[in-house]
Scaffold this motif. Structure first.
Motif, PDB file in Angstrom:
ATOM      1  N   ALA A  32       0.862  -1.185   0.000  1.00  0.00           N
ATOM      2  CA  ALA A  32       0.000   0.000   0.000  1.00  0.00           C
ATOM      3  C   ALA A  32       0.895   1.229   0.000  1.00  0.00           C
ATOM      4  N   PRO A  33       0.412   2.354  -0.545  1.00  0.00           N
ATOM      5  CA  PRO A  33       1.221   3.576  -0.530  1.00  0.00           C
ATOM      6  C   PRO A  33       1.616   3.984   0.890  1.00  0.00           C
ATOM      7  N   VAL A  34       2.765   4.639   1.013  1.00  0.00           N
ATOM      8  CA  VAL A  34       3.252   5.155   2.297  1.00  0.00           C
ATOM      9  C   VAL A  34       3.327   6.671   2.177  1.00  0.00           C
ATOM     10  N   THR A  35       2.663   7.377   3.109  1.00  0.00           N
ATOM     11  CA  THR A  35       2.695   8.833   3.109  1.00  0.00           C
ATOM     12  C   THR A  35       3.708   9.302   4.144  1.00  0.00           C
ATOM     13  N   LEU A  36       4.640  10.122   3.671  1.00  0.00           N
ATOM     14  CA  LEU A  36       5.629  10.738   4.551  1.00  0.00           C
ATOM     15  C   LEU A  36       5.224  12.185   4.771  1.00  0.00           C
ATOM     16  N   GLY A  37       4.905  12.537   5.999  1.00  0.00           N
ATOM     17  CA  GLY A  37       4.621  13.926   6.320  1.00  0.00           C
ATOM     18  C   GLY A  37       5.924  14.702   6.416  1.00  0.00           C
ATOM     19  N   GLY A  71      11.893  17.262  -2.163  1.00  0.00           N
ATOM     20  CA  GLY A  71      12.597  17.328  -0.882  1.00  0.00           C
ATOM     21  C   GLY A  71      12.773  15.975  -0.213  1.00  0.00           C
ATOM     22  N   ILE A  72      12.817  14.900  -0.994  1.00  0.00           N
ATOM     23  CA  ILE A  72      12.951  13.559  -0.438  1.00  0.00           C
ATOM     24  C   ILE A  72      14.419  13.132  -0.477  1.00  0.00           C
ATOM     25  N   GLY A  73      14.940  12.742   0.674  1.00  0.00           N
ATOM     26  CA  GLY A  73      16.325  12.305   0.772  1.00  0.00           C
ATOM     27  C   GLY A  73      16.431  11.019   1.554  1.00  0.00           C
ATOM     28  N   LEU A  92      15.915   4.086   3.717  1.00  0.00           N
ATOM     29  CA  LEU A  92      15.418   4.953   4.776  1.00  0.00           C
ATOM     30  C   LEU A  92      15.185   6.358   4.222  1.00  0.00           C
ATOM     31  N   LEU A  93      13.967   6.584   3.719  1.00  0.00           N
ATOM     32  CA  LEU A  93      13.600   7.868   3.128  1.00  0.00           C
ATOM     33  C   LEU A  93      13.212   8.875   4.205  1.00  0.00           C
ATOM     34  N   VAL A  94      13.457  10.152   3.924  1.00  0.00           N
ATOM     35  CA  VAL A  94      13.024  11.239   4.802  1.00  0.00           C
ATOM     36  C   VAL A  94      12.428  12.343   3.924  1.00  0.00           C
ATOM     37  N   ASN A  95      11.352  12.952   4.418  1.00  0.00           N
ATOM     38  CA  ASN A  95      10.701  14.060   3.724  1.00  0.00           C
ATOM     39  C   ASN A  95      11.187  15.365   4.348  1.00  0.00           C
ATOM     40  N   LEU A  96      12.028  16.079   3.620  1.00  0.00           N
ATOM     41  CA  LEU A  96      12.574  17.341   4.111  1.00  0.00           C
ATOM     42  C   LEU A  96      11.789  18.547   3.620  1.00  0.00           C
ATOM     43  N   SER A  97      10.639  18.306   3.008  1.00  0.00           N
ATOM     44  CA  SER A  97       9.814  19.405   2.511  1.00  0.00           C
ATOM     45  C   SER A  97       8.745  19.769   3.539  1.00  0.00           C
ATOM     46  N   PHE A 101       4.371  13.638   1.182  1.00  0.00           N
ATOM     47  CA  PHE A 101       4.811  12.970  -0.040  1.00  0.00           C
ATOM     48  C   PHE A 101       4.364  11.520   0.030  1.00  0.00           C
ATOM     49  N   VAL A 102       3.755  11.035  -1.040  1.00  0.00           N
ATOM     50  CA  VAL A 102       3.273   9.656  -1.098  1.00  0.00           C
ATOM     51  C   VAL A 102       4.250   8.814  -1.903  1.00  0.00           C
ATOM     52  N   VAL A 103       4.724   7.744  -1.272  1.00  0.00           N
ATOM     53  CA  VAL A 103       5.580   6.770  -1.948  1.00  0.00           C
ATOM     54  C   VAL A 103       4.675   5.651  -2.438  1.00  0.00           C
TER      55      VAL A 103
END
Length: 144
Positions: A32-37, A71-73, A92-97, A101-103
């Motif tokens: 399932a999609p993963v949302t990174l706040g 802004g994804i790193g 190991l993704l991080v949302n720096l925005s 962001f939905v993966v």
């Protein structure tokens, strides 16, 4: 170089996107999609396991397009996969925005680069050779 790989994902094996590319793009293998706040991080599976030859490492690096556009790193950039690791590669993704962001499954999330490395043996010393820079650290060159 040939590297044994187990692909437990439902995606094709990573490929070079251009003839002279150094890295192969890794894809998210998600149910399932993963949302990174904003400022959130998540470990994203790829479904891939590798057998890296001794004397080499696999480096996991951010994708420049995701970094620039969204802004994804990567929290640990570059991440290292050692020659004796046989588990699944996870990124190991991080949302720096400031925006969520939905993966999505199958999205290209990182690059994999295989690089040769040396194994060192420490040589205890009382002093090190002199250089113009010496012990000058951060900002010591006065440039930039």
């Amino acid at each position: 170089m040939q590297i044994p790989v187990i692909n437990r994902s439902h995606h094709p094996l990573p490929e070079y996107q251009t003839p002279h590319a150094a890295g192969l793009d890794l894809r998210a293998n998600l149910e399932a999609p993963v949302t990174l706040g904003p400022l959130e991080r998540a470990l994203i599976p790829t479904g891939l396991s590798l057998e890296i030859p001794v004397g080499y490492e696999a480096q996991i690096r951010p994708r420049s397009g995701l970094a620039y556009k969204h802004g994804i790193g990567l929290v640990n950039s570059p991440g290292t996969i050692d020659a004796d690791y046989r588990g699944e590669i996870k990124v190991l993704l991080v949302n720096l925005s400031n925006e969520p962001f939905v993966v999505n499954d199958g999205e290209r999330i990182a690059q994999l680069i295989v690089a040769k490395h040396e194994t060192i043996a420490w040589q205890p010393a009382e002093a090190l050779s002199e250089t113009q820079r010496g012990a000058g650290g951060y900002g010591s060159t006065g440039v930039g």
